[in-house]
Design an enzyme around this catalytic site. Structure first.
Site, short mmCIF file in Angstrom:
data_model
loop_
_atom_site.label_atom_id
_atom_site.label_comp_id
_atom_site.label_asym_id
_atom_site.label_seq_id
_atom_site.Cartn_x
_atom_site.Cartn_y
_atom_site.Cartn_z
N HIS A 22 0.83 -1.21 0.00
CA HIS A 22 0.00 0.00 0.00
C HIS A 22 0.86 1.26 0.00
CE1 HIS A 22 -3.75 2.20 1.44
NE2 HIS A 22 -2.80 3.07 1.72
N GLU A 23 1.81 1.32 0.94
CA GLU A 23 2.66 2.51 1.05
C GLU A 23 3.61 2.63 -0.13
OE1 GLU A 23 2.02 4.75 3.22
OE2 GLU A 23 0.54 3.50 4.21
N HIS A 26 1.77 4.21 -3.01
CA HIS A 26 1.71 5.68 -2.90
C HIS A 26 3.00 6.31 -3.41
CE1 HIS A 26 -2.08 6.06 -0.86
NE2 HIS A 26 -1.67 5.50 0.26
#
Length: 226
Positions: A22-23, A26
């Site tokens: 997820h990170e 980003h």
């Protein structure tokens, strides 16, 4: 007791993998759209140490498990400088969406793994204990990643939904939202714990009933050919 520990370990592994991807999503999206900050700080990485926030990733989930309520976690925020983005207003939304989108993709990967291990050829080749563990992990991986995706779409900081919503607000609506942001964490605690305890109304449960579980059931059905 052994089954409970095994289940917790599977959930912890699924959450960790989901948060790391997820990170990284980003950071990778920001880099692709013109801001190299997160990439230069090593945030495009599958190394959990690059993303772990001692409170949000470790302590908070442990406290929530101990309290017996819903569990959520968050990692260190990915640094994004909007002025470096090619189209700041549009790209801020795209960078924010990248995280939840990556978790939905991971849920689909989990469904693909479930389909593979449930196939007759693989089922016959694997020991029963290994097959059972892979099936259980696939189910866990699907629903954990869908939970991460939709939970992060809630429009309260530090969740991604806040960055997705803000560019569309103007004037009084934007000022009112900024005032609400100051109380984001207390609001989450009230919604997650106090509201269900006092009124029996579980807003997060209702939200997940309309998003996470139906989509998870569709992925599982497709994986198992139902």
């Amino acid at each position: 007791m052994g089954l409970k520990i095994s289940s917790l370990l599977m959930s912890a592994l699924a959450v960790m993998l989901g948060i790391v991807v997820h990170e990284s999503a980003h950071a990778l999206a920001a880099y692709a759209l013109g801001d190299k900050t997160a990439r230069s700080r090593g945030r495009v990485s599958l190394n959990p140490l690059r993303h772990i926030d001692p409170f949000g990733t470790i302590l908070l989930p442990l406290l929530m498990i101990a309290a017996g309520g819903p569990v959520f976690a968050f990692a260190k925020p990915v640094p994004v400088y909007l002025n470096n983005l090619k189209h700041p207003k549009r790209d801020e939304v795209l960078v924010s969406i990248a995280g939840p989108a990556s978790n939905i993709i991971l849920a689909c990967v989990g469904a693909a793994i479930l389909s593979l291990v449930a196939s007759e050829a693989v089922a016959v080749a694997l020991p029963t204990a290994v097959l059972s563990a892979l099936v259980d992990f696939s189910f866990t991986f699907i629903f954990v990643n869908l939970s991460l995706a939709f939970f992060n779409l809630i429009p309260l900081p530090p969740l991604d939904g806040s960055s997705i919503l803000v560019p569309f607000l103007k004037g009084d609506a934007l000022h009112a939202y900024y005032r609400i942001q100051q109380y984001a964490m207390p609001i989450l605690i009230v919604v997650l714990y106090l509201l269900p305890m006092v009124t029996g109304i579980d807003l997060i449960g209702m939200y997940f009933d309309a998003t996470v579980y139906p989509l998870g059931d569709v992925l599982v059905s497709l994986a198992l050919g139902r």
